[in-house]
Design a protein around this motif. Structure first.
Motif, PDB file in Angstrom:
ATOM      1  N   SER A  50       0.845  -1.184   0.000  1.00 50.61           N
ATOM      2  CA  SER A  50       0.000   0.000   0.000  1.00 50.61           C
ATOM      3  C   SER A  50       0.887   1.243   0.000  1.00 50.61           C
ATOM      4  O   SER A  50       2.051   1.200   0.393  1.00 50.61           O
ATOM      5  N   MET A  51       0.287   2.350  -0.440  1.00 57.39           N
ATOM      6  CA  MET A  51       1.020   3.620  -0.385  1.00 57.39           C
ATOM      7  C   MET A  51       1.196   4.079   1.063  1.00 57.39           C
ATOM      8  O   MET A  51       1.842   5.089   1.320  1.00 57.39           O
ATOM      9  N   ASP A  52       0.583   3.360   2.017  1.00 58.80           N
ATOM     10  CA  ASP A  52       0.784   3.712   3.434  1.00 58.80           C
ATOM     11  C   ASP A  52       2.123   3.191   3.959  1.00 58.80           C
ATOM     12  O   ASP A  52       2.381   3.229   5.158  1.00 58.80           O
ATOM     13  N   ARG A  53       2.952   2.659   3.047  1.00 59.53           N
ATOM     14  CA  ARG A  53       4.313   2.210   3.349  1.00 59.53           C
ATOM     15  C   ARG A  53       4.357   0.861   4.074  1.00 59.53           C
ATOM     16  O   ARG A  53       5.321   0.553   4.753  1.00 59.53           O
ATOM     17  N   HIS A  54       3.277   0.109   3.930  1.00 60.24           N
ATOM     18  CA  HIS A  54       3.244  -1.235   4.516  1.00 60.24           C
ATOM     19  C   HIS A  54       3.060  -2.271   3.407  1.00 60.24           C
ATOM     20  O   HIS A  54       2.299  -2.038   2.458  1.00 60.24           O
ATOM     21  N   LEU A  55       3.722  -3.397   3.597  1.00 59.51           N
ATOM     22  CA  LEU A  55       3.420  -4.574   2.775  1.00 59.51           C
ATOM     23  C   LEU A  55       2.679  -5.540   3.697  1.00 59.51           C
ATOM     24  O   LEU A  55       3.171  -5.860   4.779  1.00 59.51           O
ATOM     25  N   TYR A  56       1.490  -5.935   3.280  1.00 62.66           N
ATOM     26  CA  TYR A  56       0.651  -6.772   4.145  1.00 62.66           C
ATOM     27  C   TYR A  56       0.602  -8.208   3.633  1.00 62.66           C
ATOM     28  O   TYR A  56       0.544  -8.436   2.414  1.00 62.66           O
ATOM     29  N   ALA A  57       0.590  -9.133   4.569  1.00 58.10           N
ATOM     30  CA  ALA A  57       0.292 -10.528   4.250  1.00 58.10           C
ATOM     31  C   ALA A  57      -1.067 -10.813   4.867  1.00 58.10           C
ATOM     32  O   ALA A  57      -1.224 -10.746   6.095  1.00 58.10           O
ATOM     33  N   LEU A  58      -2.065 -11.077   4.029  1.00 52.99           N
ATOM     34  CA  LEU A  58      -3.438 -11.258   4.504  1.00 52.99           C
ATOM     35  C   LEU A  58      -3.893 -12.690   4.271  1.00 52.99           C
ATOM     36  O   LEU A  58      -3.502 -13.317   3.274  1.00 52.99           O
ATOM     37  N   ASP A  59      -4.748 -13.138   5.153  1.00 49.55           N
ATOM     38  CA  ASP A  59      -5.341 -14.458   4.969  1.00 49.55           C
ATOM     39  C   ASP A  59      -6.356 -14.374   3.827  1.00 49.55           C
ATOM     40  O   ASP A  59      -7.245 -13.525   3.860  1.00 49.55           O
ATOM     41  N   LEU A  60      -6.192 -15.253   2.845  1.00 47.39           N
ATOM     42  CA  LEU A  60      -7.069 -15.192   1.677  1.00 47.39           C
ATOM     43  C   LEU A  60      -8.535 -15.441   2.046  1.00 47.39           C
ATOM     44  O   LEU A  60      -9.446 -14.911   1.408  1.00 47.39           O
ATOM     45  N   ALA A  61      -8.765 -16.205   3.113  1.00 50.58           N
ATOM     46  CA  ALA A  61     -10.140 -16.568   3.473  1.00 50.58           C
ATOM     47  C   ALA A  61     -10.905 -15.401   4.087  1.00 50.58           C
ATOM     48  O   ALA A  61     -12.101 -15.227   3.818  1.00 50.58           O
TER      49      ALA A  61
END
Lengths: 377, 257
Positions: free
Chosen positions: A186-197
């Protein structure tokens, strides 16, 4: 002072302001419909976001297999510029439809089409802002980020919203789905790992710069560049940093990985080959053009394709420290999209030029076809 | 068209953003203050010019009556009067004309710093002054303020964002009202007519801009109007002090006589 000007000059000033606004390129108002178009090649079909249509073209000769909508004049669906996501049955892309009226707002719509016929299966128009890059399909879910700061996950069969995840800024990067995890910057300077479910955050990786590109994955490590001039290697399981490499400007286009080497380009046109395990530089080559696009490798990893903003497509030999494999192919317009490759052909998307897609032989850069095939009178 | 101004302005916003605790509102407000300081001589001259025009209105009216059938002579005499009184007839609109490119450059600068489309930010990536401290990784700036997206125009999903164009209308109307000399209700003179037109047209034009473009521009207009209003009261107080001072000086003289 002349009576005419006494009464009219404030009005004249307003008209002048409006004219200057037009001349300054601001007249398109809140929305600039132009962006770079996206290409996806699957087998012998090339799917392209092509202005007012999604086109399915025969990858060998650019014959149109189908287009959505068939007649944009009659059945307008806005402007398409998001890279189409393709699975066995679907082609999913997004468009922005112009606002209705002076205070109207543009509609931002995801369209799911039948991959064989191009017929409309469902659409989703809940997002408040523009879709920029594209979405990813995995595990029966289509995931896409939006400029409203949300990541949307839709059921690929029905288009039902499964979950949303709110970030702190615009989401312009195409997500990467691996098994049951979505990786999205995101442009918020975070890379997120999200649960697909359910969109639950497994980890997030914070940096000093915005993320606008798709990570590349190799042996459990993610490689992703940011606007803080750094390329990061991150453990995909835990989100911890493995190494970082610093350049002189932003990394925007996504990196490419082959064997033990990660390739990336910064927006100034410096192309780097780095050791995937340590981040040490193996070679680097400066191109005389800014580079926005992501890098694409030929199937055998021997050539690295780079689109320069000026319209040139470069083929760099990975085994020869980035030396030209063939002379860069210059084209009219700007090339900002990541090139697409199949076995023997590389495809380049262009904006503002005579042609919008160029197909070249991987081997020698010779032209296979150009789309649309404009015949000069 | 105004990129030659928009790029430096965008870089200045980046610098101010970094210096002022990474607040977009503070950066735009500080930029507004700097711009207003830069054009202060012009705005003061605009006020003086408007006041003088008003003072010389009866003489202008006399000239109009006298040379009602000789337009050429009227123009000559008017110019003569302006020169003698030290009035620049264009002094009133010059600051406005100068501000137009500033507005357009600011629209561009806000778009570069809080981009809504990728082409803009890619273009800007080639024009960031890398020698400025703390600019690495700073783009895009924080775009939300009270839940509003400063890079986007007001929209129904953030209905409260329409409060900004209304504030623009109110503050710029108040500014116009205060900075133009008072006129008699039935005054049909040219200057009075022009002032009445300006009081309506300018706030409307500003509101129109802010409805169409990023809400960040509203911040510029609102802060700008507030600065002008403050400037008015500051100048007015100085004038009052001056007048009361000269009265006090005049009184003892009377006693001596």
């Amino acid at each position: 002072m002349n009576r005419f000007w006494t009464w009219r000059w404030p009005i004249a000033l307003a008209v002048l302001a409006a004219l200057l606004l037009g001349a300054s390129g601001c007249a398109s108002g809140p929305v600039r419909a132009t962006s770079w178009t996206g290409l996806t090649v699957v087998g012998d079909v090339l799917y392209a976001a092509d202005l007012t249509q999604i086109q399915a073209l025969n990858a060998a000769d650019a014959d149109s297999l189908w287009a959505f909508p068939e007649d944009p004049e009659e059945d307008g669906r806005g402007t398409f510029y998001v890279t189409p996501a393709v699975d066995e049955d679907h082609v999913i892309a997004a468009s922005q439809m112009p606002p209705a009226g002076f205070l109207g707002q543009p509609r931002n719509v995801v369209w799911a089409l039948d991959r064989d016929t191009g017929s409309l299966l469902w659409h989703f128009d809940d997002a408040a802002s523009q879709y920029v890059e594209g979405g990813a399909i995995g595990g029966g879910v289509f995931v896409i980020g939006n400029s409203d700061g949300n990541v949307y996950a839709l059921d690929v069969e029905s288009g039902d919203l499964k979950w949303t995840f709110e970030t702190g800024h615009r989401v312009w990067a195409t997500p990467l789905i691996v098994s049951d995890t979505v990786y999205v910057g995101s442009m918020d300077r975070h890379l997120y790992a999200l649960d697909l479910a359910d969109g639950w955050v497994r980890w997030d990786f914070h940096t000093q710069g915005a993320f606008a590109s798709t990570p590349a994955l190799r042996n459990g490590t993610l490689y992703v560049g940011a606007f803080d001039n750094r390329l990061y290697a991150i453990d995909a399981e835990t989100g911890t940093e493995v190494w970082r490499f610093e350049s002189g400007n932003w990394f925007w286009g996504g990196p490419a990985v082959y064997d033990d080497i990660v390739y990336a380009a910064d927006v100034e046109g410096n192309v780097y080959a780095l050791d995937a395990d340590t981040g040490e530089e193996i070679w680097h080559r400066g191109l005389d053009t800014p580079v926005r696009a992501g890098l694409t490798l030929s199937e055998d990893g021997s050539r690295l394709f780079v689109s320069g903003q000026g319209g040139a497509l470069y083929a760099l030999e990975t085994a020869r420290r980035g030396a030209d494999s063939w002379r860069p192919v210059e084209s009219e317009g700007q090339a900002l999209s990541t090139p697409a490759v199949n076995e023997s052909i590389v495809y380049e998307a262009l904006i503002y030029g005579q042609h919008r897609i160029l197909a070249l032989y991987v081997e020698n850069g010779g032209e296979v076809w150009a789309y649309p095939n404009v015949v000069e009178e | 068209m105004f990129d030659f101004l928009a790029y430096p302005m965008a870089n200045l916003i980046l610098l101010l953003y970094n210096l002022l605790g990474q607040s977009t509102i503070a950066a735009i407000s500080a930029l507004t203050l700097l711009i207003n300081l830069l054009i202060l001589p012009l705005t003061l001259s605009q006020q003086r010019s408007a006041r003088k025009m008003q003072e010389f209105q009866p003489e202008l009216e006399k000239l109009q009556k006298k040379y009602a059938n000789n337009k050429e002579k009227l123009a000559q005499e008017q110019m003569k009067l302006y020169q003698e009184a030290g009035i620049n007839p264009l002094g009133g609109c010059l600051p406005l004309l100068i501000q137009l490119p500033i507005w357009f450059a600011l629209i561009g600068a806000i778009r570069y710093c809080i981009p809504t489309t990728p082409l803009e930010v890619f273009q800007f990536s080639q024009h960031i002054y890398k020698w400025l401290p703390g600019v690495v990784g700073i783009v895009p700036l924080q775009s939300t303020f009270l839940g509003m997206d400063l890079g986007q125009p007001p929209n129904p999903t953030q209905w409260w964002s329409y409060s900004l164009p209304i504030l623009v209308l109110v503050t710029s109307w108040l500014q116009q009202k205060l900075l133009t000399p008072p006129t008699v209700a039935d005054d049909q003179s040219q200057a009075a007519a022009m002032n009445r037109q300006m009081q309506i047209m300018m706030p409307l034009m500003m509101m129109f801009f802010t409805l169409q473009y990023s809400t960040g521009l509203s911040i510029y207009f609102i802060v700008s109007s507030l600065i002008r209003i403050g400037q008015y009261f500051f100048v007015q107080r100085g004038r009052d002090d001056e007048q009361s001072g000269s009265k006090r000086q005049a009184q003892p003289k009377k006693r001596k006589q």
